[in-house]
Design an enzyme around this catalytic site. Structure first.
Site, PDB file in Angstrom:
ATOM      1  N   ALA A 152       0.846  -1.203   0.000  1.00 18.28           N
ATOM      2  CA  ALA A 152       0.000   0.000   0.000  1.00 18.28           C
ATOM      3  C   ALA A 152       0.881   1.254   0.000  1.00 18.28           C
ATOM      4  O   ALA A 152       2.016   1.234   0.471  1.00 18.28           O
ATOM      5  CB  ALA A 152      -0.919   0.002   1.217  1.00 18.28           C
ATOM      6  N   PRO A 153       0.358   2.379  -0.490  1.00 16.49           N
ATOM      7  CA  PRO A 153       1.130   3.625  -0.603  1.00 16.49           C
ATOM      8  C   PRO A 153       0.975   4.501   0.637  1.00 16.49           C
ATOM      9  O   PRO A 153       0.189   4.199   1.536  1.00 16.49           O
ATOM     10  CB  PRO A 153       0.489   4.302  -1.810  1.00 16.49           C
ATOM     11  CG  PRO A 153      -0.965   3.928  -1.671  1.00 16.49           C
ATOM     12  CD  PRO A 153      -0.990   2.525  -1.111  1.00 16.49           C
ATOM     13  N   TRP A 154       1.702   5.639   0.635  1.00 18.85           N
ATOM     14  CA  TRP A 154       1.656   6.531   1.790  1.00 18.85           C
ATOM     15  C   TRP A 154       0.631   7.650   1.662  1.00 18.85           C
ATOM     16  O   TRP A 154       0.371   8.357   2.631  1.00 18.85           O
ATOM     17  CB  TRP A 154       3.028   7.132   2.077  1.00 18.85           C
ATOM     18  CG  TRP A 154       3.763   7.770   0.927  1.00 18.85           C
ATOM     19  CD1 TRP A 154       4.850   7.261   0.291  1.00 18.85           C
ATOM     20  CD2 TRP A 154       3.505   9.038   0.309  1.00 18.85           C
ATOM     21  NE1 TRP A 154       5.283   8.110  -0.701  1.00 18.85           N
ATOM     22  CE2 TRP A 154       4.473   9.220  -0.709  1.00 18.85           C
ATOM     23  CE3 TRP A 154       2.559  10.041   0.516  1.00 18.85           C
ATOM     24  CZ2 TRP A 154       4.508  10.364  -1.511  1.00 18.85           C
ATOM     25  CZ3 TRP A 154       2.590  11.173  -0.290  1.00 18.85           C
ATOM     26  CH2 TRP A 154       3.556  11.316  -1.283  1.00 18.85           C
ATOM     27  N   LYS A 178       1.984  -4.977   3.188  1.00 19.03           N
ATOM     28  CA  LYS A 178       3.045  -4.075   3.644  1.00 19.03           C
ATOM     29  C   LYS A 178       2.636  -2.626   3.435  1.00 19.03           C
ATOM     30  O   LYS A 178       2.393  -2.213   2.309  1.00 19.03           O
ATOM     31  CB  LYS A 178       4.359  -4.316   2.890  1.00 19.03           C
ATOM     32  CG  LYS A 178       5.540  -3.547   3.509  1.00 19.03           C
ATOM     33  CD  LYS A 178       6.766  -3.546   2.619  1.00 19.03           C
ATOM     34  CE  LYS A 178       6.726  -2.405   1.616  1.00 19.03           C
ATOM     35  NZ  LYS A 178       6.873  -1.070   2.264  1.00 19.03           N
ATOM     36  N   PRO A 179       2.571  -1.838   4.516  1.00 21.01           N
ATOM     37  CA  PRO A 179       2.341  -0.400   4.344  1.00 21.01           C
ATOM     38  C   PRO A 179       3.630   0.289   3.919  1.00 21.01           C
ATOM     39  O   PRO A 179       4.718  -0.300   3.995  1.00 21.01           O
ATOM     40  CB  PRO A 179       1.919   0.050   5.750  1.00 21.01           C
ATOM     41  CG  PRO A 179       2.631  -0.909   6.663  1.00 21.01           C
ATOM     42  CD  PRO A 179       2.686  -2.220   5.928  1.00 21.01           C
ATOM     43  N   SER A 235       4.332   4.172  -7.299  1.00 21.77           N
ATOM     44  CA  SER A 235       4.889   4.905  -8.433  1.00 21.77           C
ATOM     45  C   SER A 235       5.044   4.004  -9.646  1.00 21.77           C
ATOM     46  O   SER A 235       5.030   2.768  -9.532  1.00 21.77           O
ATOM     47  CB  SER A 235       6.252   5.488  -8.060  1.00 21.77           C
ATOM     48  OG  SER A 235       7.198   4.435  -7.868  1.00 21.77           O
ATOM     49  N   GLU A 256      -1.727  -0.372  -9.564  1.00 23.46           N
ATOM     50  CA  GLU A 256      -2.366   0.942  -9.657  1.00 23.46           C
ATOM     51  C   GLU A 256      -1.270   1.958  -9.402  1.00 23.46           C
ATOM     52  O   GLU A 256      -0.777   2.091  -8.283  1.00 23.46           O
ATOM     53  CB  GLU A 256      -3.488   1.069  -8.627  1.00 23.46           C
ATOM     54  CG  GLU A 256      -4.478   2.183  -8.960  1.00 23.46           C
ATOM     55  CD  GLU A 256      -4.023   3.564  -8.511  1.00 23.46           C
ATOM     56  OE1 GLU A 256      -3.348   4.238  -9.327  1.00 23.46           O
ATOM     57  OE2 GLU A 256      -4.325   3.956  -7.389  1.00 23.46           O
ATOM     58  N   CYS A 290      -3.422  10.167  -7.076  1.00 24.06           N
ATOM     59  CA  CYS A 290      -3.143   9.822  -8.469  1.00 24.06           C
ATOM     60  C   CYS A 290      -4.180  10.377  -9.431  1.00 24.06           C
ATOM     61  O   CYS A 290      -3.926  10.493 -10.629  1.00 24.06           O
ATOM     62  CB  CYS A 290      -3.060   8.310  -8.626  1.00 24.06           C
ATOM     63  SG  CYS A 290      -1.728   7.541  -7.691  1.00 24.06           S
ATOM     64  N   GLU A 386       4.303  13.512 -12.951  1.00 25.77           N
ATOM     65  CA  GLU A 386       3.450  13.646 -11.777  1.00 25.77           C
ATOM     66  C   GLU A 386       4.178  14.412 -10.669  1.00 25.77           C
ATOM     67  O   GLU A 386       5.226  13.989 -10.190  1.00 25.77           O
ATOM     68  CB  GLU A 386       3.046  12.257 -11.287  1.00 25.77           C
ATOM     69  CG  GLU A 386       1.994  12.261 -10.217  1.00 25.77           C
ATOM     70  CD  GLU A 386       1.501  10.863  -9.897  1.00 25.77           C
ATOM     71  OE1 GLU A 386       0.304  10.726  -9.586  1.00 25.77           O
ATOM     72  OE2 GLU A 386       2.301   9.908  -9.964  1.00 25.77           O
TER      73      GLU A 386
END
Length: 484
Positions: A152-154, A178-179, A235, A256, A290, A386
């Protein structure tokens, strides 16, 4: 006196554990720029243990009737509501998100999404059984894929965790999640909640595991022999690395990745309403989204009026402390992200003009002012890449053809929006825009029933919806002879 740092731990097979070798990383509050906790820096031994737990728990979880898995998820959703203030506090401290907005904009949709997938567990669909060869009947079985390695992303650590574990568990898979190394706090709390529900209902707590760590930890998870599927939100670079790693043993991959959403504004739009909505969709969560409305294309006849109105909106948009109910967004998530946003502004070409903002705010933390940049060209760095910050760029286009060309002229293809009162034009644009989502006269709403996911370098696979649920299943053909 030095305040002791809070100690976060992995959650593996129903137990909270430190990393096997004792290594840790510091967790920083982006509002202050100071560490407030430590989290495990997990290595190969920790990943092995978590994968073994998930693998051992898989057969019994897979073989449950869907109604039993639904019960688990419905109770998890209830616990999210009951412990909402704890989740809000963890997410706000770890991410710098305004408390009021986490309460109103994140908790309700997360609970709804968990309940949606709880229902989806009982709605597996396939083609009807039939005879396609004389003397034989064919049926389709839809099954879970196995152990899922999820990263997962931050930017939305709590919500993206939901988007991953809810469909995976509903479909009968087990999970090692995993975070991000900068935002583990709310994920560890989620593990406590899910583990408690599994225990209460008599299921193995190895069904859901959390392993904290960095990119190397994520690599170890993806390359591990146990998972049948790797899912990541992150990313483009990270997605490419995951796809390459997973290719070594042909794991299924769900990606994603980044976005560079075009916001195409035609001359017949309601400018004040469009500006208000676009500013909110561009600056919400400090632009760390995003799908954020940060690349605006405006028809040249209304360009100057629109830019002036957007700059005014930016100047009136407030960033600040998490307990201030009037702020739209808090700090950027981490020092590296602040440096990245500042770098884009510092490297602006001479023809660009900063209409509002453009600078760091405050003496501590990672705050950045709401920013508008005009005068840009299609091949400028800030248009093509981005930023992931509270920076809205504006370009001027001549006609519909040019708008489509420039909107599609980036490597990302996640989300987009069109602003016009002309229905036929809106339909033409929705067909022509090469993005996974096209909003018309709005930008950023999401619902559990509709898919979220992109094309090109924005990745592949869908989150949310029945399509996202299907991604966590595999299809088996069973053929039976009618001769007995």
């Amino acid at each position: 006196m030095t305040t002791a740092l809070r100690r976060l731990r992995n959650y593996i097979d129903g137990e909270f554990r430190d990393a096997a070798d004792g290594r840790t990383t510091e967790v920083v509050n982006p509002e202050t720029g100071e560490a407030y906790a430590t989290a495990p820096l997990s290595g190969a031994a920790d990943v092995d243990t978590a994968m073994a737990a998930a693998e051992a728990a898989f057969p019994a979880w897979r073989d449950l009737i869907p109604a039993e898995r639904q019960k688990v998820l419905l109770k998890v959703a209830d616990r999210f509501e009951e412990r909402a203030e704890e989740l809000i506090a963890a997410e706000s401290e770890n991410c710098g998100k305004p408390i009021a907005l986490v309460r109103s904009e994140e908790i309700p949709p997360m609970v709804d999404q968990i309940r949606f997938f709880a229902g989806a567990a009982r709605m597996l669909e396939g083609r009807s059984a039939g005879e396609y060869m004389d003397g034989f009947t064919s049926i389709i079985r839809r099954e879970p894929v196995g152990v899922c390695a999820q990263v997962a992303p931050w930017n939305y650590p709590m919500m993206m965790a939901v988007w991953k574990f809810a469909p995976a568990l509903a479909a009968g898979n087990t999970v090692v999640l995993k975070p991000s190394d900068t935002t583990p706090a709310s994920t560890v709390l989620i593990a406590e909640i899910i583990g408690g529900v599994l225990d209460e209902l008599g299921h193995s707590r190895g069904v859901f595991n959390v392993v904290c760590g960095d990119r190397e930890t994520g690599r170890l998870m993806v390359e591990h022999k146990t998972p049948a599927m790797a899912s990541i939100t992150g990313s483009v670079r990270a997605g490419m690395q995951v796809a390459e790693s997973a290719s070594k043993d042909l794991k299924r991959v769900h990606l994603e990745l980044g976005g560079k959403a075009p916001v195409v504004v035609f001359e017949d739009t309601d400018i004040p309403k469009a500006v208000e909505d676009i500013a909110t969709a561009g600056y919400f969560n400090a632009g760390q989204d995003c799908t954020a409305a940060t690349r605006v294309l405006v028809q040249e006849s209304i360009h100057d009026e629109f830019v002036a109105a957007l700059a005014k909106a930016a100047s009136e948009t407030k960033t600040g402390p998490v307990d201030d109910e009037d702020v739209l967004y808090g700090p950027l998530n981490n020092a590296n992200q602040l440096a990245q946003v500042k770098g884009f502004i510092e490297r602006l070409p001479a023809h660009a003009k900063i209409e509002a903002g453009g600078e760091q705010v405050g003496e501590k933390g990672y705050f950045f002012a709401p920013t508008v940049v005009s005068g840009l060209k299609q091949d400028d760095e800030i248009v093509q890449h981005e930023v992931f910050g509270p920076v809205i760029t504006v370009q001027s286009f001549a006609d519909e053809k040019q708008a489509v060309e420039w909107a599609n002229g980036v490597e990302y293809a996640l989300a987009s929006s069109v602003w016009t009162k002309d229905h036929a034009r809106a339909m033409r644009m929705s067909k022509a825009l090469d993005f996974g989502c096209v909003w018309i006269n709005t930008h950023i709403p999401l619902v559990a029933e509709m898919p979220h996911g992109g094309f090109k370098k924005s990745g592949y696979g869908k989150d949310l919806s029945a399509y996202g649920f299907d991604d966590y299943t595999r299809i088996k053909h069973v053929m039976t002879s009618l001769d007995g």
